[in-house]
Structure formats: structure tokens, C-alpha cells
Write a protein that holds these residues in place. Structure first.
Motif, PDB file in Angstrom:
ATOM      1  N   ASN A  81       0.857  -1.189   0.000  1.00  0.00           N
ATOM      2  CA  ASN A  81       0.000   0.000   0.000  1.00  0.00           C
ATOM      3  C   ASN A  81       0.895   1.241   0.000  1.00  0.00           C
ATOM      4  OD1 ASN A  81      -1.772   2.091   0.446  1.00  0.00           O
ATOM      5  ND2 ASN A  81      -2.966   1.014   1.990  1.00  0.00           N
ATOM      6  N   PHE A  82       0.889   1.964  -1.127  1.00  0.00           N
ATOM      7  CA  PHE A  82       1.820   3.078  -1.283  1.00  0.00           C
ATOM      8  C   PHE A  82       1.145   4.440  -1.200  1.00  0.00           C
ATOM      9  CE2 PHE A  82       3.898  -0.558  -3.224  1.00  0.00           C
ATOM     10  CZ  PHE A  82       5.178  -0.454  -2.707  1.00  0.00           C
ATOM     11  N   ALA A  83      -0.093   4.485  -0.760  1.00  0.00           N
ATOM     12  CA  ALA A  83      -0.824   5.755  -0.732  1.00  0.00           C
ATOM     13  C   ALA A  83      -0.120   6.785   0.149  1.00  0.00           C
ATOM     14  CB  ALA A  83      -2.255   5.527  -0.261  1.00  0.00           C
ATOM     15  N   THR A  84       0.225   6.403   1.358  1.00  0.00           N
ATOM     16  CA  THR A  84       0.869   7.337   2.287  1.00  0.00           C
ATOM     17  C   THR A  84       2.283   7.658   1.854  1.00  0.00           C
ATOM     18  OG1 THR A  84      -0.475   6.514   4.127  1.00  0.00           O
ATOM     19  CG2 THR A  84       1.533   7.709   4.688  1.00  0.00           C
ATOM     20  N   ILE A  85       3.015   6.655   1.409  1.00  0.00           N
ATOM     21  CA  ILE A  85       4.400   6.857   0.977  1.00  0.00           C
ATOM     22  C   ILE A  85       4.461   7.844  -0.182  1.00  0.00           C
ATOM     23  CG2 ILE A  85       6.396   5.720  -0.075  1.00  0.00           C
ATOM     24  CD1 ILE A  85       5.531   3.176   1.496  1.00  0.00           C
ATOM     25  N   VAL A  86       3.597   7.652  -1.177  1.00  0.00           N
ATOM     26  CA  VAL A  86       3.575   8.556  -2.330  1.00  0.00           C
ATOM     27  C   VAL A  86       3.112   9.943  -1.921  1.00  0.00           C
ATOM     28  CG1 VAL A  86       2.365   9.026  -4.504  1.00  0.00           C
ATOM     29  CG2 VAL A  86       3.351   6.762  -4.070  1.00  0.00           C
ATOM     30  N   ALA A  87       2.117  10.017  -1.055  1.00  0.00           N
ATOM     31  CA  ALA A  87       1.625  11.318  -0.592  1.00  0.00           C
ATOM     32  C   ALA A  87       2.725  12.093   0.128  1.00  0.00           C
ATOM     33  CB  ALA A  87       0.418  11.135   0.321  1.00  0.00           C
ATOM     34  N   ASP A  88       3.484  11.400   0.974  1.00  0.00           N
ATOM     35  CA  ASP A  88       4.582  12.056   1.692  1.00  0.00           C
ATOM     36  C   ASP A  88       5.657  12.541   0.727  1.00  0.00           C
ATOM     37  OD1 ASP A  88       3.291  11.571   4.084  1.00  0.00           O
ATOM     38  OD2 ASP A  88       4.526   9.835   4.628  1.00  0.00           O
ATOM     39  N   ALA A  89       5.953  11.741  -0.291  1.00  0.00           N
ATOM     40  CA  ALA A  89       6.973  12.135  -1.252  1.00  0.00           C
ATOM     41  C   ALA A  89       6.539  13.364  -2.038  1.00  0.00           C
ATOM     42  CB  ALA A  89       7.271  10.975  -2.201  1.00  0.00           C
ATOM     43  N   ILE A  90       5.312  13.367  -2.505  1.00  0.00           N
ATOM     44  CA  ILE A  90       4.816  14.510  -3.281  1.00  0.00           C
ATOM     45  C   ILE A  90       4.719  15.758  -2.408  1.00  0.00           C
ATOM     46  CG2 ILE A  90       2.809  15.422  -4.521  1.00  0.00           C
ATOM     47  CD1 ILE A  90       2.317  12.612  -5.584  1.00  0.00           C
ATOM     48  N   ARG A 136       0.798   3.613 -10.336  1.00  0.00           N
ATOM     49  CA  ARG A 136      -0.641   3.899 -10.291  1.00  0.00           C
ATOM     50  C   ARG A 136      -0.967   4.921  -9.204  1.00  0.00           C
ATOM     51  NH1 ARG A 136      -0.734  -1.880 -11.112  1.00  0.00           N
ATOM     52  NH2 ARG A 136      -1.211  -2.281 -13.301  1.00  0.00           N
ATOM     53  N   GLU A 137      -0.282   4.828  -8.083  1.00  0.00           N
ATOM     54  CA  GLU A 137      -0.532   5.765  -6.984  1.00  0.00           C
ATOM     55  C   GLU A 137      -0.022   7.153  -7.345  1.00  0.00           C
ATOM     56  OE1 GLU A 137      -2.516   6.812  -3.986  1.00  0.00           O
ATOM     57  OE2 GLU A 137      -2.320   4.625  -4.189  1.00  0.00           O
ATOM     58  N   LEU A 138       1.135   7.245  -7.959  1.00  0.00           N
ATOM     59  CA  LEU A 138       1.651   8.543  -8.390  1.00  0.00           C
ATOM     60  C   LEU A 138       0.681   9.208  -9.367  1.00  0.00           C
ATOM     61  CD1 LEU A 138       5.413   7.641  -8.967  1.00  0.00           C
ATOM     62  CD2 LEU A 138       4.587   9.372  -7.355  1.00  0.00           C
ATOM     63  N   ALA A 139       0.208   8.436 -10.333  1.00  0.00           N
ATOM     64  CA  ALA A 139      -0.726   8.998 -11.316  1.00  0.00           C
ATOM     65  C   ALA A 139      -2.031   9.415 -10.659  1.00  0.00           C
ATOM     66  CB  ALA A 139      -0.987   7.970 -12.423  1.00  0.00           C
ATOM     67  N   ALA A 140      -2.526   8.600  -9.731  1.00  0.00           N
ATOM     68  CA  ALA A 140      -3.796   8.899  -9.055  1.00  0.00           C
ATOM     69  C   ALA A 140      -3.699  10.158  -8.211  1.00  0.00           C
ATOM     70  CB  ALA A 140      -4.217   7.715  -8.189  1.00  0.00           C
ATOM     71  N   GLN A 141      -2.497  10.433  -7.672  1.00  0.00           N
ATOM     72  CA  GLN A 141      -2.321  11.615  -6.830  1.00  0.00           C
ATOM     73  C   GLN A 141      -1.855  12.834  -7.628  1.00  0.00           C
ATOM     74  OE1 GLN A 141      -0.517  11.168  -2.970  1.00  0.00           O
ATOM     75  NE2 GLN A 141      -1.086   8.998  -2.803  1.00  0.00           N
ATOM     76  N   GLY A 142      -1.924  12.747  -8.953  1.00  0.00           N
ATOM     77  CA  GLY A 142      -1.690  13.916  -9.791  1.00  0.00           C
ATOM     78  C   GLY A 142      -0.249  14.239 -10.102  1.00  0.00           C
ATOM     79  N   THR A 174       0.548  -5.537 -15.417  1.00  0.00           N
ATOM     80  CA  THR A 174       1.552  -4.481 -15.249  1.00  0.00           C
ATOM     81  C   THR A 174       1.330  -3.308 -16.195  1.00  0.00           C
ATOM     82  OG1 THR A 174       3.059  -5.554 -16.821  1.00  0.00           O
ATOM     83  CG2 THR A 174       3.275  -6.166 -14.495  1.00  0.00           C
ATOM     84  N   GLY A 175       0.271  -3.346 -17.016  1.00  0.00           N
ATOM     85  CA  GLY A 175       0.035  -2.277 -17.971  1.00  0.00           C
ATOM     86  C   GLY A 175      -0.664  -1.076 -17.356  1.00  0.00           C
ATOM     87  N   PHE A 176      -0.531   0.068 -18.028  1.00  0.00           N
ATOM     88  CA  PHE A 176      -1.160   1.322 -17.588  1.00  0.00           C
ATOM     89  C   PHE A 176      -1.934   1.926 -18.756  1.00  0.00           C
ATOM     90  CE2 PHE A 176       3.157   1.173 -15.547  1.00  0.00           C
ATOM     91  CZ  PHE A 176       2.731   0.709 -14.312  1.00  0.00           C
ATOM     92  N   PRO A 177      -2.860   2.813 -18.453  1.00  0.00           N
ATOM     93  CA  PRO A 177      -3.553   3.506 -19.550  1.00  0.00           C
ATOM     94  C   PRO A 177      -2.558   4.201 -20.476  1.00  0.00           C
ATOM     95  CG  PRO A 177      -4.680   3.899 -17.474  1.00  0.00           C
ATOM     96  CD  PRO A 177      -3.396   3.203 -17.130  1.00  0.00           C
ATOM     97  N   ALA A 178      -2.873   4.240 -21.749  1.00  0.00           N
ATOM     98  CA  ALA A 178      -1.988   4.877 -22.719  1.00  0.00           C
ATOM     99  C   ALA A 178      -1.643   6.298 -22.291  1.00  0.00           C
ATOM    100  CB  ALA A 178      -2.648   4.892 -24.097  1.00  0.00           C
ATOM    101  N   GLY A 179      -0.378   6.638 -22.408  1.00  0.00           N
ATOM    102  CA  GLY A 179       0.086   7.972 -22.059  1.00  0.00           C
ATOM    103  C   GLY A 179       0.556   8.128 -20.633  1.00  0.00           C
ATOM    104  N   THR A 180       0.349   7.113 -19.791  1.00  0.00           N
ATOM    105  CA  THR A 180       0.713   7.244 -18.370  1.00  0.00           C
ATOM    106  C   THR A 180       2.182   7.587 -18.198  1.00  0.00           C
ATOM    107  OG1 THR A 180      -1.010   5.699 -17.660  1.00  0.00           O
ATOM    108  CG2 THR A 180       0.822   6.058 -16.145  1.00  0.00           C
TER     109      THR A 180
END
Length: 427
Positions: free
Chosen positions: A226-235, A256-262, A284-290
Motif C-alpha cells: 500500500n503506497f498511498a501514504t508513501i507517495v503522498a509524503d513524497a509529493i 498507479r498511486e503517483l498517477a492517481a495523486q496527480g 503491469t500495464g497502464f492507460p496509454a500515455g501514463t
């Protein structure tokens, strides 16, 4: 990535190769022994591999195995070594979270009587098995280990990939050169991640920048999901760029978490442990352009189209070539060292590895036929590595290496941009 599926593949690989060895005492009348160029005799060479068929570096296994198999095929098509085919026994290394797999593989190869082992890919895995391997008088050559604490680790340990001092320098300068002054690092608590982080942090700091997140004490557990908090702290720390220093298991959920948090994904940087053609489909794929315009670094010169084609002939299913050239070089150097020394023992190979790499000078040569002929003619050689690394230094590291810089397109696939060459510092 499904670990239960990987485990099943590991069991399949463990029993996939059975080899029959010819017993030779080394006398001139023994079957399988042939007089060598220096007047000695040599028994058939048996090489083992401990490479990732499963685990968090699974994507590196196929090109590395193909590199070994290509070198063995090339040698054997030219008549083999000491009058016999070189034989290879493949085993699985998995990863540090499944350490028992590599331990069992190493013991299997030691019991089989191999003279050299190619692997592991993971520095942490190597640190778990290197003492057993080198302590048995077996040469270990990793095509992908980069942790700085493996430099000069043992007389019988070599690597054809440069330590993190080179990749870290290129990555740090790449981010700074792209305009980043405040760098965030998402790094797992593994010797690979922390070693690379320390180099990147030093480069950024020396250039006048700051690592605003991911310094010592801010690593995450390799089992984190779960990287929600880790990514939030980094951003929240306000970085201009974020480097992801992990293996492939952790990378998709982080992205995915980085993209979701903008986060602006074009300011994201990958490294060899997670540089993958993610695409737009599958687990392991992401939406095109990610990942469009995101970048990554990978040790090694970009393989030529000719060499890529040769690897694809060995394994038509390859989707990448990471560390395939380094694995080919490792195998070639082992065989050439045996030829130069006159036998296939681990001790002889170890004593001649630096010499055939060109550490003492010699005639430049490429491939088995050219290099072996020079040795048989009594000449010293300087093997020209497909991966572009220089001769071994006193720490058994390559003395120089190229680091490739890659860029992602809108399809989340990476393409080669350019290479930077760096010298490997000696302690």
C-alpha cells in the motif's frame, strides 16, 4: 505479478536440465581430455546459472539465460573447448524474499561440480550465496549485480555489470540536467536500492540540489503493498523529479498511486531493476500515455540489431534484452580464461579472468573463434565485450561501462535515447 505461478515455474526449471559428466583424471590418455595450446590438458567445462526465472526480477531472466546459451552455442559450434562441448545447467535464483530457492540452486550446482556460476541478478541474492560458491573454489560472475558493497568482495567473485557508482552518477546528473533541484526518491530497504540511492543523493547534493524525500530512514519495506501514504509524503515534500528505486513487484502499484495523486509522470525516473516495457494491457500495464516522456537508466551499451537477432534466435519469446549482453560476456570470459589457463577448474578460470578481459593488454578480439585462435597462437588477448564494459580492475569490477538512457512513449514502452560512458572508481 502472481507469485504462485512463478513458484510453479521454478519447480519446472529445477528439473529441466540433466547433465552427464565424463570423469577425467587429467592424464593425456583420458577420454574427454585434449592437449591445450599451452601444453596442458583440459576436461569439459560445466557452467551453472543462478538467474531469475521467478520473483521480482523475473523480467531479467530470459535475456540473461539467452545470453549464456548464445555464448555456449557459439563455442560449441566452433568445436567446443578441450575437445568437448561446454555444458550449462540452469537453475532459478528467484529473489531475496524467496532466499531458499537461490540457496538450493547454489547447492545443486556446487554438488554438480560446476567450475563457474553465472548469476545472480539481484545483489541481495548474491550476498546470500556468494560465500558458499566462492568458498567452494567456484568462479561466480554476475551479469547484473550493481551493489557497491560487492566490489572486491572475493577473489572468485566477478561481475560484468558496473557498480551503482556509475549508474547512480548518470541518473543523478540526468535529473539535475533536466532541471530538477529538489529530488524525491522512492526506495525500498534492499542493498540494491539503498546503494543506488546513496550514490544518486551524493550526486544531487554535490550539484547543489537537495533530496527532499527518500534519504536514510525513509526507505519502505520490500513487502510493502500500500503506497498511498508513501507517495503522498513524497509529493508533499515538493520534488521536481521522483526516482523509483525498486524491483518490478513494487513498481506498478507505485506508478498507479503517483498517477492517481496527480504527479507529473514525465518527471519520473526508472532504473535497471524496474525498467520494463509495461504496455497498456495486463497486470503491469497502464492507460496509454501514463508514462509518456518518463525516463530510465540501464547499465550496458545498447545491443546492436545483429546481437538482438542472435538472442532472438535462441529465445524467440524475448521482449527485452536487459543484461543479455552482460551474461554473454560473462560466459565468454569464463571459457576464454579456462582456455588460456589450460584447464576448466575454478582455480584456473579465476587466475585468468582479468588477463583475458584485457587487464594486462593484448590483442583486441571479439567472439569465440577470433579470441580462442589468438590464445591458441600464444597471444595475449583483450576481449571486447558486447556490453561495452572495460577490462576487470583490481576489485573484479569492469573498469568502465556504458549506461543507457531510455525514454517512454505514449504506449508505455521504452526506447533507447543515448548512452553515457563512465569510469568505475576503485576504493
Amino acid at each position: 505479478m502472481n507469485r504462485s505461478t512463478r513458484a510453479g515455474r521454478a519447480l519446472a526449471v529445477a528439473g529441466a536440465v540433466a547433465l552427464v559428466l565424463t570423469a577425467c583424471s587429467g592424464g593425456s590418455d583420458d577420454a574427454g581430455a585434449e592437449e591445450t595450446a599451452d601444453g596442458g590438458t583440459g576436461e569439459p567445462l560445466l557452467i551453472g546459472t543462478v538467474l531469475p526465472v521467478t520473483g521480482s526480477l523475473e523480467q531479467l531472466g530470459p535475456p540473461e539465460i539467452a545470453g549464456v546459451d548464445l555464448a555456449v552455442q557459439e563455442i560449441n559450434e566452433a568445436g567446443g573447448l578441450f575437445g568437448a562441448d561446454v555444458e550449462v545447467q540452469h537453475t532459478d535464483s528467484s529473489d531475496a524474499k524467496n532466499a531458499s530457492i537461490a540457496t538450493a540452486s547454489a547447492q545443486e550446482l556446487i554438488s554438480a561440480g560446476v567450475s563457474a556460476i553465472i548469476g545472480a541478478a539481484s545483489s541481495s541474492v548474491t550476498l546470500n550465496i556468494v560465500d558458499d560458491i566462492t568458498g567452494a573454489g567456484i568462479v561466480q560472475v554476475s551479469p547484473a549485480n550493481t551493489a557497491t558493497d560487492l566490489s572486491g568482495y572475493a577473489d572468485f567473485y566477478f561481475r560484468t555489470a558496473p557498480p551503482d557508482s556509475v549508474q547512480g552518477d548518470v541518473l543523478g546528473n540526468l535529473m539535475v540536467g533536466d532541471g530538477a533541484s529538489n529530488v524525491g526518491i522512492l526506495v525500498f530497504n534492499d542493498s540494491y536500492g539503498t546503494s543506488l540511492r546513496d550514490v544518486v543523493e551524493g550526486v544531487v547534493t554535490e550539484a547543489g540540489g537537495t533530496v527532499v524525500y527518500g534519504t536514510s530512514g525513509q526507505e519502505f519495506d520490500p513487502d510493502e503493498t500500500n503506497f498511498a501514504t508513501i507517495v503522498a509524503d513524497a509529493i508533499a515534500a515538493g520534488p521536481d523529479a521522483i526516482a523509483i528505486l525498486t524491483f518490478t513487484d513494487q513498481t506498478p502499484p507505485i506508478v498507479r498511486e503517483l498517477a492517481a495523486q496527480g504527479w507529473d509522470m514525465s518527471k519520473t525516473y526508472f532504473v535497471d531493476g524496474n525498467l520494463e516495457n509495461f504496455g497498456t494491457d495486463g497486470a503491469t500495464g497502464f492507460p496509454a500515455g501514463t508514462l509518456e516522456n518518463a525516463q530510465g537508466t540501464l547499465p550496458g551499451a545498447f545491443p546492436s540489431e545483429e546481437f538482438q537477432a542472435r538472442l532472438l534466435e535462441v529465445d524467440p519469446g524475448l521482449t527485452g534484452f536487459s543484461y543479455g549482453p552482460e551474461a554473454y560476456d560473462a560466459t565468454m570470459l569464463v571459457a576464454l580464461a579456462a582456455l588460456k589457463g589450460g584447464d576448466s577448474s575454478g582455480e584456473t578460470i579465476q587466475a585468468n579472468m582479468a588477463a583475458v578481459s584485457g587487464a594486462d593488454g593484448g590483442t583486441d578480439c571479439t567472439g569465440w573463434e577470433e579470441c580462442s585462435q589468438l590464445l591458441e597462437d600464444g597471444e595475449d588477448i583483450a576481449y571486447q565485450a558486447v556490453s561495452g564494459v572495460g577490462p576487470f580492475n583490481d576489485a573484479n569490477d569492469p573498469s568502465s561501462a556504458f549506461i543507457g538512457i531510455y525514454q517512454f512513449g505514449a504506449d508505455n514502452m521504452y526506447t533507447f535515447n543515448r548512452s553515457e560512458e563512465g569510469e568505475v572508481p576503485e576504493d
